[in-house]
Enzyme design. Sequence first.
Site: not given
Length: 446
Positions: A266, A272, A139, A279
């Site tokens: 980024s 970043k 979870h 992804e």
Amino acid sequence: MLAFSESVSFDRRLAPFDIQGSKAHSAMLAKVGIITAKERDAIHAGLDAILAEIEAGKFVWDEKLEDVHMNIEQALTKRVPAAARLHTARSRNDQVATDMRLFFKHACEVISEKIAGAQRAILKLAQDNDDVLIPGYTHLQRAQPVWLAHHLFAYLEMLERDRDRFAVVADHANWCPLGSGAIAGTTLPIDREFTAIQLGFVDAKGKPRVTQNSMDTVADRDVFIEFAHACALFGVHISRIAEDLILWNSAEFKFIELPDAFCTGSSLMPQKKNPDSCELLRGKSARLQGNLHTLLTLAKGLPLTYNRDLQEDKPPVFDSFDQTCLCADVLAGTFTGAEMNRARCSEAVSDPALLATDLADYLVEKGVPFREAHHAVGAIVRIAEKLSVKLNLLPEEEVASVHPAFGPDWVEVFDLQRAMKKRAGTGMPGPAQIKRQFARWQKRLG
């Protein structure tokens, strides 16, 4: 209509398999006396020359001839007069079915080796960090401690099932369609078994495997769907793996540092480092599932036997093959360049709450029923939360007040090495089992 109906723009990649099938077919025609050995040899020489041109990028494809089969046949007929006999006793229906089955056997072998490459990269990361412990999660909550290798071995299991599935698809493809004709075979005295052997459609003992119903042979698209399914399920697996890596790479976890070559910055925020490869692996999973759905929908309402709709079966199959190969390579590259942050892993796994279940097991070993033990440990956890104290630092009197079975040795449960050693059963993350699994995967993956 020509632009709408042509398929050579995508089925030209079947050229090596089409030529392989034509050579076997012409060899069979010569064997049964329909063409001469001289004609067979001329056809083979012409086909070899065309294949060489295709591989060199010099062959001119003509959309007016619709598909790969007619392009090759027309080019061959211009060069070799005997090629006019090549299409004897076959149809484009059984010809394309043969080409695709040869393709699937090849594709499954290629994908299997690429997945094995990803597995080897994962195994190497496990070997380089065989002393690293991390929290396991359920979870998305910290659950119990595991060796990092045990977590990575879970990926190997998933990917091994994928390889097994592709092996099954290759076996299902390993039946020769040639001789089925357009729908009802031929009246000519062909030798289907000879053709099957020539093309490698044989069982483990070398006996020919020939499809048994001419109508089903030209209508069947099960192998297409099974192949796309194997690709789609591989996509699901790599998507789940990628999600773990994305979480581990985040500042909140920081268990792993992904390689710069597989990440980007980024366009606005200079601090970043985005996990692009992971992804995109998640995104490719959706694409692979879409290809499977396309094939299922394509085939679901067609009457026997061949219908032109089935021309649309190749783009999703070819795309699934290309994307699956690419994803396996990217997965391998991502793991090859990854580095574990040992300090963060150690910090995370030091949380004594991860061994709460071990504390319940401690009571069970003293004769306490598990449900009662579970309740008692839950009470201790609540006390620790109330006092803002780590579980293993609770005063002994507080613990003893919860259940009389707690002795002065209760705190020994929170020794991580002790906890791991007690997980000795098959499939568990204990040191002995981890050693066994390392040996197993090293043997399996070479």
